[in-house]
Enzyme design. Structure first.
Site, PDB file in Angstrom:
ATOM      1  N   ARG A  18      42.260 -14.443 -12.453  1.00  9.14           N
ATOM      2  CA  ARG A  18      42.915 -15.040 -13.617  1.00  9.14           C
ATOM      3  C   ARG A  18      44.043 -14.145 -14.117  1.00  9.14           C
ATOM      4  NH1 ARG A  18      40.191 -17.142 -19.346  1.00  9.14           N
ATOM      5  NH2 ARG A  18      42.173 -17.589 -20.358  1.00  9.14           N
ATOM      6  N   TYR A  54      47.901 -27.599 -24.776  1.00 11.18           N
ATOM      7  CA  TYR A  54      48.521 -27.318 -23.476  1.00 11.18           C
ATOM      8  C   TYR A  54      49.925 -27.906 -23.372  1.00 11.18           C
ATOM      9  CZ  TYR A  54      44.060 -25.572 -21.767  1.00 11.18           C
ATOM     10  OH  TYR A  54      42.914 -24.833 -21.600  1.00 11.18           O
TER      11      TYR A  54
END
Length: 421
Positions: free
Chosen positions: A90, A244
């Site tokens: 990540r 988002y």
């Protein structure tokens, strides 16, 4: 009823356990199996999970195992919440895209594609093993990128539904602002996973009064602040986008911000280390407050509702899920995976009718759907050219020079996870 959580050693898991304990009348779990290859994490999380059940008087049995086949054997539903490559991967997803002037994020853009390439083959292998052991089991996917992973599962013929906590987070937030019960708030939620808009907020159900304009008028400043978007943008859109959407609506601003502060991955890694230390305390028998900062808020409630609906035990009559389009949104292919309200039952989710979608939103959805199709092809078949085409199609990339540079970086940072590289 037996449920299995693959990725059960995640620091998310106590959130899920807390929901199973509190909502046992909705979902009467008799056996819960936590599966994870990381033995040390599994032991810590499993111990806390048992203490949470004991504190709340849940009679169910919790077991842990590193053996996937044994863990899924006889399960009625299997929840997937894994991260291939862990927080280290990540961290890379969130940093190398910035070198090309693009958003570094783990579920969208170039980082999201990297995660999909690492994840899809692993999830499909797990799903095949579930099908061999128990072909009637439902697979509930919470593994990002949920839309692409769920599409891979459905395309391979698995009984799968994708789940995200964005919608339930909005439901809870709007209920609090309106002073009503969350059960009284029905969202007109439409889009793709991590690309959604609340086009209506109804009281009492799908046919209830739409109070979205009231929400924006009376609480627009607070909603905008949470989304980190200017209030006038929400007023002009007339909807509430998911957070988002800021990566799309304020891309350059976000890139500048990300280049000046530690990555979210670094923050989460530090948080996870502290959470695991806390989980090892034998006196801890409830989820710690720190877990709320980890992300995944209300995941447990959403998971319980979905599992209960799929297994015939009740749950909310309508739930936001990721499932096949099949004509729900006529401007997208039938095999696209969309995120909408659906009636959920033992035969799976049935999307509710969706009013005509504004071209402003439909156009972006169509673009990202095309990217997801190319991303899934790259995940299934590999190859540099397929990765390049997927990146070129993504609206957060879209320029060939960027796509070339990102392709090289993606492959370089993920070779150990890409069989074809």
């Amino acid at each position: 009823m037996k449920l299995t959580v693959v990725g059960g050693g995640s620091t998310y898991t106590p959130e899920l356990i807390d929901g199973f304990a509190r909502l046992r009348d909705t979902l009467p779990v008799e056996e819960l199996v936590l599966v994870d290859p990381a033995a040390e994490r599994l032991e810590l999380v499993g111990g806390l999970a048992r203490r949470i059940f004991a504190r709340q008087g849940h009679p169910g049995r919790i077991t842990t195992t590193r053996d996937l086949d044994a863990g899924v054997d006889g399960a009625d539903a299997v929840l997937l919440q894994l991260r291939v490559g862990g927080q280290a991967a990540r961290q890379q997803d969130e940093t190398w895209p910035l070198e090309c002037g693009c958003v570094g994020q783990e579920t969208t853009g170039a980082g999201g594609l990297a995660k999909a390439l690492r994840t899809v083959p692993v999830v499909l292998d797990i799903a095949e093993r579930v099908r061999r052991t128990n072909p009637d089991a439902w697979i509930i996917d919470f593994t990002n990128p949920v839309g692409i992973v769920t599409r891979a599962l459905l395309q391979a013929g698995h009984k799968a539904v994708g789940l995200c906590n964005v919608a339930i987070g909005f439901q809870r937030k709007f209920a609090r602002l309106l002073g009503v019960s969350p059960a009284d708030v029905h969202l007109d939620h439409v889009g793709l996973n991590h690309l959604t808009w609340e086009t209506g907020v109804r009281l009492g159900g799908p046919e209830g009064e739409d109070v979205l304009s009231k929400l924006l008028s009376e609480h627009g400043e607070a909603i905008a602040a949470d989304l980190r978007l200017p209030r006038p943008v929400l007023e002009r859109l007339g909807v509430v986008p998911s957070y988002y959407l800021r990566y799309f609506y304020a891309h350059d601003e976000v890139v500048r911000e990300l280049g000046t502060k530690p990555s979210r991955a670094a923050e989460v890694a530090a948080m996870e280390a502290e959470l695991l230390r806390m989980y090892g305390d034998p006196a801890l028998d409830e989820k710690p407050e720190l877990l709320a900062k980890r992300g995944g808020a209300f995941y447990s409630e959403a998971a319980v509702d979905l599992a209960a609906g799929l297994l015939g035990g009740g749950g909310s009559p309508y739930q936001v899920v990721n499932t096949l389009n099949r004509g729900t949104l006529p401007f997208l292919p039938d095999d696209a995976v969309i995120e909408v309200q659906a009636a959920v039952g033992p035969k799976g989710p049935t999307p509710l009718p969706v009013p005509t979608v504004d071209p402003l939103f439909a156009g972006l959805m169509a673009n990202v759907t095309a990217y997801e199709d190319l991303a899934l092809t790259a995940a299934l078949h590999g190859g540099r050219e397929r990765v390049f085409k997927a990146l070129l199609a993504h609206p957060l990339v879209g320029q060939y020079a960027y796509a070339e540079g990102l392709t090289d970086r993606l492959i370089a940072h993920n070779r150990e996870h890409l069989a074809w590289a």
